[in-house]
Structures are given as structure tokens and as C-alpha cells.
Design an enzyme around this catalytic site. Structure first.
Site, mmCIF file in Angstrom:
data_model
loop_
_atom_site.group_PDB
_atom_site.id
_atom_site.type_symbol
_atom_site.label_atom_id
_atom_site.label_comp_id
_atom_site.label_asym_id
_atom_site.label_seq_id
_atom_site.Cartn_x
_atom_site.Cartn_y
_atom_site.Cartn_z
ATOM 1 N N ASP A 85 0.805 -25.912 -1.606
ATOM 2 C CA ASP A 85 1.839 -25.049 -2.170
ATOM 3 C C ASP A 85 2.005 -23.906 -1.177
ATOM 4 O O ASP A 85 1.086 -23.089 -1.011
ATOM 5 C CB ASP A 85 1.410 -24.525 -3.542
ATOM 6 C CG ASP A 85 2.480 -23.676 -4.220
ATOM 7 O OD1 ASP A 85 3.398 -23.207 -3.519
ATOM 8 O OD2 ASP A 85 2.377 -23.461 -5.441
ATOM 9 N N SER A 166 19.825 -23.970 6.336
ATOM 10 C CA SER A 166 20.951 -24.467 5.550
ATOM 11 C C SER A 166 22.221 -23.803 6.071
ATOM 12 O O SER A 166 22.154 -22.744 6.706
ATOM 13 C CB SER A 166 20.742 -24.102 4.075
ATOM 14 O OG SER A 166 21.928 -24.251 3.342
ATOM 15 N N TYR A 178 18.446 -18.151 -3.148
ATOM 16 C CA TYR A 178 18.465 -19.190 -2.114
ATOM 17 C C TYR A 178 19.112 -18.694 -0.820
ATOM 18 O O TYR A 178 18.566 -18.875 0.268
ATOM 19 C CB TYR A 178 19.216 -20.420 -2.634
ATOM 20 C CG TYR A 178 19.306 -21.549 -1.633
ATOM 21 C CD1 TYR A 178 18.236 -22.410 -1.432
ATOM 22 C CD2 TYR A 178 20.465 -21.755 -0.885
ATOM 23 C CE1 TYR A 178 18.311 -23.447 -0.516
ATOM 24 C CE2 TYR A 178 20.551 -22.790 0.030
ATOM 25 C CZ TYR A 178 19.476 -23.642 0.213
ATOM 26 O OH TYR A 178 19.558 -24.661 1.133
ATOM 27 N N LYS A 182 17.522 -18.149 3.011
ATOM 28 C CA LYS A 182 17.946 -18.922 4.179
ATOM 29 C C LYS A 182 18.488 -18.029 5.296
ATOM 30 O O LYS A 182 18.328 -18.344 6.482
ATOM 31 C CB LYS A 182 18.984 -19.970 3.759
ATOM 32 C CG LYS A 182 18.408 -21.086 2.884
ATOM 33 C CD LYS A 182 17.262 -21.820 3.569
ATOM 34 C CE LYS A 182 16.768 -22.991 2.743
ATOM 35 N NZ LYS A 182 15.670 -23.734 3.388
#
Length: 322
Positions: A85, A166, A178, A182
Site C-alpha cells: 500500500d 494523466s 485526482y 496528477k
């Protein structure tokens, strides 16, 4: 006329030289060690299988025992799985120590930082800090932590680091953690690439568009968003309008169908080029949606970006209250 002919021939010659240079491979890579994060499903899972078949000695980190067992069942005895993890600093250190013992003086040829999550995707005023925390912890802090711990082994081998970012690291087209994560990956990747140049380590960044993976599962994304919507204060719901959620879901579904790349192999092909080419690219933009729309839009003035991105959004109820 002669000038234009010579100019055309010069351009063709440069293009041909670039293509030939792009295809030049590093020799004697069979048996080299590579470490890949996030191999339970998606890009990482396919990459582990592909690189195993090509003769690399793959360390494939998985988040779950099920993912590790399923991957081990379909790969060679040479591939090794490990549970990791990336949010757990102690676990990252232990895995790095284990990899060091395995590779010994040879070092680690490749590190592919692929592990990532989407997290809730919703307007910012729907969210609290915990909604932002998890994707940033996994996608950015986890990636940096794994890199720092593996870096001495990469430097020893004068190897490669491949960071999966991304198109969302170039253009934020929704709220949530998110996109900040990124954008952070892009910044870390660029500074790391320059820092490692003197050591012979090459650092590459892959920028996929929307691909069909567990991370981009539209059903899961909409369920998370619906839970948040149902728990919003009445005043915020009133600002957006009671029909907002359903209308927004329909628009997002339509856009997803247009943009979705079903074949994930081009992303793995970019990973392979980054790991094996004598002259890897600094950035790989992957996916038709990324190449034809998101990448181009990210280079346009903010006024054009805002117009096109807001054009696809549902009108808010508050915009009528004037």
C-alpha cells in the site's frame, strides 16, 4: 522552386532520422529487474504480464492478496509479487529493502509508478478535505515515497523511472483530489528528470486519456458522487437544483462513451518504449481523446478552455435566480 524542394527533402530527412533514432533499443535487457506498482488490475497488471514474457525479472506490487495470487497464477516463476500500500511509509521502506536484497549489486533497471485511484469527482463545494486527501496520498505522496526509496537502486543501474500521470495532470476538467494529485506528479516528474540527468537515469511521464480500467469505472464514480450529493446541505442542493445530479450524470455518461479508449495496450507499449528505448520520450500522450482533444485544449488560452469545458456542464438553478 529549388529552395522548396530542398526544404521538403530536409524535413523528410529529419523525420526519417528521428524515426530511426526512436526505434533504437538498449541492448542486453533480458534478466534486468523492474518494479511495478498497482498490478492488481489495469495498466500495471498488463505491464507485469508483458514484461515477464519479454524476459524482465519483474517485481509486481499489488494492494490485495487476491490480485497477487491471480497475477502469479498466469505468469512465470521468475515474476515475484509483493503486497504494498503506497500510503504506508513503513511498508514502502520494507519493500525497498527486500528489493535491494534481491537485486544486490546489479541495481534496479526500471521503476514504473503506476498505482493510482480516482477518488470522488464532484464540484469543489460538495467536498471536504478528506475527499481530497486519499487521491493525493496515493497518486502523489505514495509515488514520491516509492521513488525516493528506490532511487539508490535505480542510480546504481543507471536505469529508468516511468511515472504514470494523466491528461488530468495537464488540464483539470472536474473537481476533486485526482487532478491536483496528477498536476503534482507532473511537477515532481519534471524536477526529477532534471535532477537525475547527471546520473544517467532517464525519467519519463505517461499521460493517458480516458481508458477502460477499474480506476475509470463510470458506475463506481457516479455512485460515489451520488452518496456525496445525498448528504449535501439543503442550501447547496438548492443552488444546483434538484434535477442537477441526474442531468449531470447523463452528460458525463455521454462524454465517457465518446472519449473512452477500450484497448489499454497502447499505455503498456509506452511503458515498454520508456524502459527499452535508447532515447525514451520525456512525455507520452496516449489515447485518441488525449491526442485529439485534451492535449490540444491544455495548450489553449484559459478563456477557450473554460468556454469548452463549461459548455458541457449542466446549468445551475442559482444562475436563474437573478
Amino acid at each position: 522552386m529549388l529552395f522548396y524542394i530542398l526544404l521538403f527533402l530536409g524535413i523528410v530527412s529529419l523525420w526519417w532520422h528521428w524515426r530511426a533514432r526512436d526505434r533504437t533499443k538498449v541492448t542486453n535487457l533480458t534478466g534486468k529487474y523492474i518494479f511495478i506498482t498497482g498490478c492488481d488490475t489495469g495498466f500495471g497488471n498488463m505491464a507485469a504480464k508483458v514484461f515477464d514474457k519479454k524476459g524482465f525479472r519483474v517485481f509486481a506490487s499489488c494492494l490485495t492478496e487476491t490480485g497477487a495470487k491471480e497475477l502469479k497464477a498466469v505468469t512465470s516463476k521468475q515474476l515475484q509479487t509483493v503486497l504494498l500500500d503506497v500510503r504506508d511509509s513503513d511498508s514502502v521502506k520494507k519493500v525497498a529493502a527486500w528489493v535491494k536484497a534481491e537485486v544486490q549489486s546489479e541495481g534496479l533497471w526500471g521503476l514504473v509508478n503506476n498505482a493510482g485511484i480516482m477518488g470522488p469527482s464532484a464540484p469543489t463545494d460538495w467536498l471536504d478535505i478528506e475527499h481530497f486527501r486519499e487521491p493525493i496520498e496515493v497518486n502523489l505522496i505514495g509515488l514520491i515515497n516509492v521513488t525516493i526509496n528506490m532511487l539508490p537502486l535505480i542510480k546504481k543501474a543507471k536505469g529508468r523511472i516511468v511515472n504514470v500521470s494523466s491528461v488530468g495532470g495537464r488540464l483539470a476538467f472536474s473537481g476533486g483530489g485526482y487532478f491536483p494529485s496528477k498536476f503534482g506528479v507532473e511537477g515532481f516528474n519534471d524536477s526529477l528528470r532534471r535532477d537525475m540527468k547527471a546520473f544517467g537515469v532517464k525519467v519519463c511521464c505517461i499521460q493517458p486519456g480516458l481508458f477502460k480500467t477499474a480506476l475509470s469505472n463510470p458506475g463506481k464514480i457516479m455512485k460515489e458522487k451520488e452518496v456525496i450529493w445525498n448528504n449535501l446541505p439543503p442550501d447547496i442542493k438548492k443552488q444546483y437544483g434538484e434535477e442537477y445530479f441526474q442531468k449531470d450524470a447523463a452528460k458525463k455518461q455521454k462524454l465517457s462513451k465518446i472519449c473512452l479508449n477500450k484497448d489499454i495496450s497502447p499505455v503498456v507499449q509506452c511503458m515498454e518504449h520508456a524502459l527499452t528505448s535508447l532515447h525514451p520520450h520525456a512525455h507520452y500522450v496516449v489515447g485518441q481523446d488525449a491526442k485529439l482533444f485534451w492535449n490540444l485544449l491544455s495548450r489553449m488560452p484559459a478563456v477557450i478552455q473554460d468556454f469548452l469545458l463549461l459548455w458541457n456542464r449542466v446549468e445551475l438553478a442559482v444562475s436563474h435566480a437573478k
